[in-house]
Structures are given as C-alpha cells and as structure tokens.
Design an enzyme around this catalytic site. Sequence first.
Site, mmCIF file in Angstrom:
data_model
loop_
_atom_site.group_PDB
_atom_site.id
_atom_site.type_symbol
_atom_site.label_atom_id
_atom_site.label_comp_id
_atom_site.label_asym_id
_atom_site.label_seq_id
_atom_site.Cartn_x
_atom_site.Cartn_y
_atom_site.Cartn_z
ATOM 1 N N ARG A 35 0.618 -1.246 -0.535
ATOM 2 C CA ARG A 35 0.114 0.074 -0.160
ATOM 3 C C ARG A 35 1.115 1.212 0.203
ATOM 4 O O ARG A 35 0.421 2.497 0.206
ATOM 5 C CB ARG A 35 -0.865 0.053 0.952
ATOM 6 N N ASP B 23 10.806 -6.389 6.594
ATOM 7 C CA ASP B 23 10.706 -5.956 5.287
ATOM 8 C C ASP B 23 10.789 -4.103 6.277
ATOM 9 O O ASP B 23 9.973 -3.391 4.701
ATOM 10 C CB ASP B 23 9.036 -6.165 5.253
ATOM 11 N N ASN B 24 10.774 -4.064 7.378
ATOM 12 C CA ASN B 24 10.145 -2.258 8.246
ATOM 13 C C ASN B 24 12.197 -2.137 8.585
ATOM 14 O O ASN B 24 11.922 -1.526 9.522
ATOM 15 C CB ASN B 24 9.191 -3.039 9.023
ATOM 16 N N ASP C 237 -6.428 -4.062 1.443
ATOM 17 C CA ASP C 237 -7.049 -3.359 0.005
ATOM 18 C C ASP C 237 -5.958 -2.075 -0.369
ATOM 19 O O ASP C 237 -6.622 -1.159 -1.143
ATOM 20 C CB ASP C 237 -7.850 -2.553 0.331
ATOM 21 N N GLY C 238 -4.994 -1.983 -0.202
ATOM 22 C CA GLY C 238 -3.520 -0.863 -0.050
ATOM 23 C C GLY C 238 -3.902 0.655 0.049
ATOM 24 O O GLY C 238 -3.682 1.070 0.077
ATOM 25 N N ASP D 245 8.121 2.860 8.626
ATOM 26 C CA ASP D 245 7.045 2.007 9.284
ATOM 27 C C ASP D 245 6.453 2.142 10.240
ATOM 28 O O ASP D 245 6.754 1.170 10.655
ATOM 29 C CB ASP D 245 7.434 0.681 8.474
HETATM 30 P P1 AMP Z 1 4.067 -4.073 7.530
HETATM 31 O O1 AMP Z 1 4.040 -4.755 8.787
HETATM 32 O O2 AMP Z 1 2.144 -3.339 8.391
HETATM 33 O O3 AMP Z 1 4.922 -2.888 7.599
HETATM 34 O O4 AMP Z 1 3.405 -4.501 6.825
HETATM 35 C C1 AMP Z 1 4.327 -6.037 6.025
HETATM 36 C C2 AMP Z 1 2.722 -6.206 4.634
HETATM 37 O O5 AMP Z 1 1.964 -6.049 4.418
HETATM 38 C C3 AMP Z 1 3.660 -5.173 3.632
HETATM 39 O O6 AMP Z 1 4.247 -5.618 2.487
HETATM 40 C C4 AMP Z 1 2.231 -4.176 3.675
HETATM 41 O O7 AMP Z 1 2.966 -3.195 2.218
HETATM 42 C C5 AMP Z 1 1.261 -5.127 3.926
HETATM 43 N N1 AMP Z 1 0.257 -4.519 3.744
HETATM 44 C C6 AMP Z 1 0.030 -3.779 4.939
HETATM 45 N N2 AMP Z 1 -1.227 -2.795 5.343
HETATM 46 C C7 AMP Z 1 -1.940 -3.581 4.209
HETATM 47 C C8 AMP Z 1 -2.733 -2.754 3.331
HETATM 48 N N3 AMP Z 1 -3.136 -2.554 3.689
HETATM 49 N N4 AMP Z 1 -3.184 -3.788 2.026
HETATM 50 C C9 AMP Z 1 -2.060 -4.170 1.470
HETATM 51 N N5 AMP Z 1 -1.059 -4.750 2.035
HETATM 52 C C10 AMP Z 1 -0.719 -3.991 3.293
HETATM 53 MG MG MG Z 2 6.339 -2.556 6.844
#
Ligand code: AMP
Ligand code: MG
Length: 520
Positions: A103, A269-270, A134-135, A279
């Site tokens: 997203r 990834d963060n 949903d992005g 992030d």
């Molecule tokens: P995060 O732990 O929040 O950094 O997210 C982990 C993964 O989930 C990353 O690839 C983000 O891009 C994906 N992600 C988190 N929230 C969403 C969302 N609402 N829509 C699409 N991808 C998401």
């Molecule tokens: Mg992330």
Amino acid sequence: MKLSIKNTFTTSLPADPILENTPRQVTKACYSFVTPKQTANPEMLHVSKEMAAMLGLTDEDLTSNEFKNVFTGNSVLPNTTPYAMCYGGHQFGQWAGQLGDGRAINLTEIEHAGQRWVMQLKGAGETPYSRTADGLAVLRSSIREYLCSEAMFHLGVPTTRALSLGLTGDQVLRDVMYNGNSAYEKGAVVTRVAPSFLRFGSYEILAARGDHETLKALVDYTIENLFPHLGKPSKASYLAFFKEVAEKSLDMVIHWQRVGFVHGVLNTDNVSILGLTIDYGPYGWLEGYDFGWTPNTTDSQHKRYRFGSQPEVVLWNVYQLANALYPLLDEAAGFETILSDYRTNYTRAHLDMMRSKLGFNLKEEGDATLIKEVELALHLTETDMTIFFRNLGNFRKGALSDGIAVVKDAFYNITEVSAEVRKQWDAWFLEYDTRLSRELLTDSERKEKMNAINPKYVLRNYMAQLAIDAANKGDYTLIDELFELLKQPYAEQEQQHKWFAKRPDWARDKVGCSMLSCSS
Ligand code: AMP
Ligand code: MG
C-alpha cells in the site's frame, strides 16, 4: 510545481514486465509500475513546511490543487511513472516470502539542493504486492505516522520524513483489535519522503530466490547511488557497504533507546538500508521506563520487539542482511567480523549515550555499573522516562536532599515508592553525586547539555490518540498543535507545559494508547 525529476531507481533496475495491477509473485524485477487510485473527495489536512522546503516546493505550491491531487494520488506528475517496490522479509523471526509495497506507491525521485529524495504515497490503493488487502490506510494510523516521522526528525533520530497528510474522502473498513468488530474509518494518505525506501527485505527476496543477477544489480545500484563514497562496486565495497549499514542501524537503535521509542514491528521488511526509522505502525513511546514494554498487541505474547530487545533485534536483522549479501562474496569471514563488531560497538555506544543522558562528560570505568543501577531503580516502580531524565538535569552537585525531590514528578504512584525503594534511590543519588563531583562542568552547564539530549516533549501515545479522536470528529487543530510542539522537543516551551506530564489514567489501558495492532 517545479520539481527536478531524476529517476535513478527505475532507470537502473529491472521492472516487472507485467503492467496489470493484480496480486502476484514478481520475479527477476525490483518493482512494478502502478498508478495510484482515484479517491472520492481528496482534502489536504496538513503539510510539513520544513520538508516541503527541502524539496524546493513554494508556499504557493502547497495550497494548490495540483499539490492536493498529486499527494493524494489523484493525478500523476508529468514525466513520471509511479511504482511499487518488491521486497520480502522475516516477520517475527520467520521468513515470510514476498511482501512488497502493498500500500505504498513511489511517485518519483527528485533532486533538490544536491540531495536526492523519493516521494511515496502510503495508502493510495492496491499494487501487485497487496496480497488480499486493500492498499489503503486509515486516518488514525496516518496521523500517527505523519506526526511521528516529523517528531523523530526534530529529535535528531534518523528517519523517513513526511511531507503531507491528506484525506481521501473514501471509507475504509478495519477490524482494529482483530476481534470481529469491523467498522468504517476515514481513509487517508501520507506522503513519505526519504533518499530511498529500500529495506533489508529488498535484498533478501532476491537472495531467497537465488536471483543473484538482480541481487548484484541492486547492490551495485545501492552503492553507486546511495553509498557513492565507497567507490566502485567490488567485493571490497560490498563489505564496506554492509559495514556501513550495520553501523547506521546501530546508530539508529541507540537513538531509539535514548528517546524511548519502541518500533513495534522490527521485521526485516520494515528495516531501512539507510538506517532510517521506517514504517510507523504500532510503534509507541515509553511512559514508564520498562525494558519489557511493547506497544504491539500482535506481539504481546513473546514481546520479541520489546524496548529492551531492540538493539539485539537490530543485530538479528543485520545478520539476515549478511545472509542475503553473502552470495556476492562467497566468504563469511568479513561478515563475521562486522557482526561481532556490532556487539562491541553497541556496548560502547550505549554506554556513551547513557552517560550523556546522566550528564557525564568524562568517561569513567564505574559508569557502566552506575547506569545499570539507575536502570534497575527505574524499574522498581512505574517511573516516567521522559520526565525522569529531563528533571534529573535540575540536580545540583552536593545537594543530596535534591535527589528524589528533583525527579519525584516522574513516579506514577508516589505511594508505591516505599521506604525500601526510597533507600535504593537515595543510595543511587549518593553515588551519582560523588560521580558528578569529579565533573568539571557547573550545574547549569551540565543541565544545558542534558537538555539537548533528554527531550522534554515526545509524542506520548495518548497525545496522538487525542489528535486522532478529535480528527475523527472533524477537528484537525490538535494535529497542528502537536506538530508545532514537536518541532522543538528540547525547548522548554513553558506555555505547552500540559504536554510535559505523565500519561493520564484514562489512557493506561485504552486501545490506541497502550495497545495497538497492525490494523492500519
Ligand atoms: P507492515 O508489517 O505493516 O509493514 O506490513 C507488512 C506487509 O503487508 C507489507 O508488504 C505491506 O505493504 C502489507 N500491507 C499492510 N497493510 C496493507 C494494506 N492495507 N493493503 C495492502 N498491503 C498491506
Ligand atoms: Mg512495512
């Protein structure tokens, strides 16, 4: 808007040849072209003028329709091709495969005043990396990311920046505590800015797939564009690159420990390749000084990412990066030295950081013990980190009776401070006073130095939540008030004293204050 567009990432590295925006595995490529989503009724809520100036944007730009449309994803800047990046990651210790910008959409790279910046929308719709989500992003988490990125910058902590906070006019469905209670929330977009959004996971995914050709291309790109002082790509500069990333990551985490920031989701990834805090999800700020605290409810069982573990976790992540880069060198010794240096450097850097928090200019042998002891004492009863260290600056050499009195506002429950606890504090202050007696600085000189290290104002969890509650009712004034406050976190700002206070009782167990999930 006049921006000097200069795309190095998309011109140097392989693109996903498929243009269709559907969830999929993307191989042999570092990114996919994708267009941000049109939104129902975009509205700009706040702009960071400091960040805008660094991009060469004028005051007129900031109030233009073009600005509003570009930075909510409703129009694309001429001669640009927005893209989402492919990366993987270790989540909570397990390899999770491809993740990617699910997203986040990078608009373009620009150059201004000799500095490179990538501008990225968070919450601007689906990408090939969205998997089943949903992005989109909700206002709640967007306010948190927006305020915290700029607050961290002003605290002197390496971080990605934020340019703007906008509403999309769309509604987004979220289950905040993952308990089946979904509700619609206001959709929002934050424009984030950094020299690069590359993460450890950007390299890991290529290594995991055995795609050494793209891995080498990405590492070469990184060195040439982001670490040019290391010279031409070669085995020697690969190792020098790794060493610098390890050092930058260590520097970042030491800053976190200094200001009491807990990231909450330190998955690879963060983790930025530039050693920037990136992030901002279920992050939090220490109120009581507590090594065991994590804001992230998703991590409440094992507390992998608790405050006291952050330096170790960063090292664990740096190990994963070493594994990813290993195929380019085929030799472990160099990596091993750098990894073991991290530990030595950490001990030293942590000691120096704590010395500065306590107001020590000299470096003495016994400091490590004194620091351990103060950390233990801080855990005896709930003691506010920010208030404790800030007020400690008021201690006067030789005025032992000042001890507890100087820091008493930091105790959450003064009746919990038993005679036994007092005795331990008195003992510590006695040693502290003796230690200070060998320092050459006067009380006021020491206080000035301490006040430049120990912030008076941080984005306490309940403060962000107050701004969110008001914003959900359509009142955005607190966002601006906190934004302005946090631009000078080390200044006294006497008229803002209400924010130099312990967390109020209502916030102790409130969702959003002490408990956050990843549902952003
Ligand atoms: P995060 O732990 O929040 O950094 O997210 C982990 C993964 O989930 C990353 O690839 C983000 O891009 C994906 N992600 C988190 N929230 C969403 C969302 N609402 N829509 C699409 N991808 C998401
Ligand atoms: Mg992330």
